[in-house]
Design an enzyme around this catalytic site. Structure first.
Site, PDB file in Angstrom:
ATOM      1  N   GLU A 197       0.917  -1.234   0.071  1.00 26.45           N
ATOM      2  CA  GLU A 197      -0.033  -0.128  -0.016  1.00 26.45           C
ATOM      3  C   GLU A 197       0.890   1.045   0.042  1.00 26.45           C
ATOM      4  OE1 GLU A 197      -3.557   0.065   0.031  1.00 26.45           O
ATOM      5  OE2 GLU A 197      -2.809   1.862  -0.995  1.00 26.45           O
ATOM      6  N   GLY A 230      13.481  19.382   1.455  1.00 24.64           N
ATOM      7  CA  GLY A 230      13.387  17.765   1.500  1.00 24.64           C
ATOM      8  C   GLY A 230      12.294  17.121   0.574  1.00 24.64           C
ATOM      9  N   LYS A 282       3.672   4.375 -10.078  1.00 22.04           N
ATOM     10  CA  LYS A 282       2.727   4.057  -9.151  1.00 22.04           C
ATOM     11  C   LYS A 282       1.384   3.806 -10.113  1.00 22.04           C
ATOM     12  CE  LYS A 282       4.241   7.211  -5.779  1.00 22.04           C
ATOM     13  NZ  LYS A 282       4.667   8.990  -5.412  1.00 22.04           N
ATOM     14  N   GLY A 325       6.776  11.016   2.765  1.00 23.07           N
ATOM     15  CA  GLY A 325       6.933  11.412   3.934  1.00 23.07           C
ATOM     16  C   GLY A 325       6.893  10.252   4.670  1.00 23.07           C
TER      17      GLY A 325
END
Lengths: 398, 398
Positions: A120, A178, A196, A294
């Site tokens: 996932e 970042g 993806k 993240g």
């Protein structure tokens, strides 16, 4: 029946460390990480005895029944995941490139070894889009899946359109914060979105498409002219991946910049967020929105996969078993905005029909319909031409 | 392994008819509707022999293994669903009132008779929120679920805030368009949201809460003064259901109007749409958005439940088995805006502290913190007082 997981972890960056903490402190996870494989010896937040440096120390450990793979390198990840599955271990992976490039083998390995591979976290971070496509949209009403799948490029586009920055300034900002790598190619050229999209296509329509076969064009060539053009028309430009069902049991898919008007859900997906619109015959449109990248969002997706494994969940790839197999059509026509400088570049583009033309002192553009196949023929050249392409959205069902 | 479903359908309104069509024409559903129970004989779109008029003609038919219940009346639905489960049939239901008022028994009946009862359509129509809470957010990271759960009241509020209509004009519009019933109490007083919230609370935290025990206050008392107040502060008023985890293994829940600022996801949920924000420790916030009511969205949720049944899916109510049971706390304090006319009404409200006070020629208001328990004591009077209450959002985690 719940099974107890004994986890071997590959990679101990921010995601891995967060995962370790949550699993240790949350009683609901009856799961422990017993070994962590890392590359180099160095001072770490856990005692030395937790770590190993040879993948086989985990892969050949009969007490470990689950491998969580959180490393960047797709080739190494491939070897680890393959051997883990072969050795009868369940696997959780977030490596979209490795997965997208090896889907048939990954499905086969699960079947042969009667183990489960969940991923996932590989698409849209914390948004449970794979699980929903697999389980909830498990019927033939699905028409399209359209999404902002990459947080870095979306962050850059947000800075351009909401904060009037240039592409270069926005990219630098993204790198400083970042949100983009020092080599941003993977994100801004659309490859991250592509991998993806390949995974989402499998769980949407049961089709495995070779990523090399899909038109993928990013945002690095965007110019102030293009930005100005979009602003005047009250568009934002978004980098969008889409897989769409066509008439006659066909699907088509591509990753392309797109002019998006305010009435579309993805218009308001800003900064590093991801958003996916799932369109179907009865439910019309559903929109799922959340943090796409993240450490924490990725960690939470991995956690959900771990819980699912504990409950013996495995993707069934149900849609692969449907009677009808969808054929990937490259005959689909999109309405394309092509900004160019040098007239000779037009020879490469076989527009079927032209809607608008503009010639100006600095740049020119054409808008017209073009077949995906005609763009795919020249796809390797596209990035090096002094052009920018964006689809207008007129031809799209989302 | 897939099981073949032979369906007995209760109710043949727009949802039932759409369902019949889709199941007949989509090859992916290896499922047929063999009998339809309706109340009255009349001209219908299918031949007479499909219909029956006694529930037992379906409930006692050994060839029917699945009941789909799509009737309005909660008492009748209860009898049908109970007997169907007792007779060993799986059930799909959309009846939120029946479910919310009978959850312990419905769970028990499933267990005793080894059958599955699915009800995704009962909360937020086409948005797969129950399935996601049950499967994907199946861990103890969940902090809150906050949503616009009722399309009719949201339609009315949208007309007020986006189109400057009065409450009465907006309600009439909603009724004319079929978004609100001729008796709108169920929607505008918050009961529909309440029943959905009770179901979501079970799948969020494993807790079964008696709907009679939950503060539920709707929008029927909203005045032009309140609307003007919200507008000046750049709020919209939304009717929101929320269940939230508190410190020390407690949860709290309520349905109340709320001042919502532009920075909240639910701010942009307009018209008859629903939107749910799922907040957790690692993934921060996720937002799911889609059509919450109407024949097609409801039908699509029912279809997904049917497909899930064919794959032997059943809710496991996993969160009920967690070691820790959440206690429902009524000690939680919310910051409340209370608009009133007559000073004496204030005696009923035990504010713990006051943040703001206003007295004017027409209306007065107080804003302050108040315990839910102190509102629950007077909950049956609230609707008849010349007041309006809305929470400010300051105290809320969503």
């Amino acid at each position: 029946m719940k099974q107890k997981l004994n986890i071997g972890l590959f990679g101990f960056g921010v995601v891995g460390q967060g995962l370790y903490e949550v699993l240790k402190t949350s009683p609901a996870f009856d799961t422990e990480i017993s070994k962590i494989c890392v590359k180099n010896k160095k001072e770490r937040s856990l005692p030395e005895e937790f770590f190993c440096y040879q993948p086989d120390d985990i892969l050949n450990d009969p007490n470990i029944n689950t491998v969580v793979e959180l490393i960047d390198n797709a080739e190494e990840a491939y070897k680890i995941v393959k051997k883990a599955l072969q050795n009868g271990k369940h696997v959780v992976s977030a490596n979209k490139k490795m997965l997208a490039e090896n889907l048939p083998e990954m499905i086969q390995l699960q079947k042969e070894n009667k183990v489960s591979l969940l991923y996932e976290a590989s698409a849209c971070g914390s948004i449970p889009v794979i699980r929903n496509l697999e389980e909830y949209y498990d019927n033939d009403l699905l028409l399209s899946v359209t999404g902002i799948l990459n947080g870095s490029s979306n962050y850059i586009l947000s800075k351009i359109f909401d904060h009037n920055q240039s592409y270069d300034a926005a990219l630098k900002d993204a790198q400083d914060l970042g949100f983009a790598e020092s080599d941003p190619t993977f994100d801004v050229e659309g490859f991250d979105s592509l991998f993806k999209l390949i995974i989402l296509t499998l769980h949407s329509f049961g089709s495995i498409i070779d990523p090399n076969d899909v038109l993928t064009y990013g945002i690095s060539n965007i110019s102030d002219f293009d930005i100005q053009y979009a602003r005047e028309k009250r568009y934002k430009i978004k980098l969008v991946g889409q897989v769409e069902r066509l008439e006659g049991n066909k699907i088509t898919l591509f990753v392309l910049p797109r002019f998006v008007r305010k009435d579309k859900y993805i218009y308001s997906v800003e900064d590093e967020f991801n958003g996916v619109v799932i369109k179907g015959k009865a439910y019309d449109k559903q929109f799922m929105f959340g943090k796409g990248a993240g450490a924490h969002p990725t960690g939470s997706a991995v956690l959900s996969d771990i819980t699912a494994l504990a409950h013996n969940y495995a993707y069934e790839y149900k849609k692969m078993k449907y009677a009808d197999n969808f054929e990937y059509s490259k005959e689909h026509k999109v309405e394309l905005y092509l900004r160019y400088k040098d007239e000779t570049v037009l020879e490469k583009f076989s527009f079927e029909s032209i809607t608008e033309e503009y010639k100006g002192p600095e740049y020119n553009y054409k808008i017209g319909y073009i077949r995906l196949a005609d763009l795919l023929r020249i796809k390797d050249e596209l990035r090096d031409l002094d052009i920018f392409m964006s689809i207008t959205g007129a031809s799209l069902n989302y």
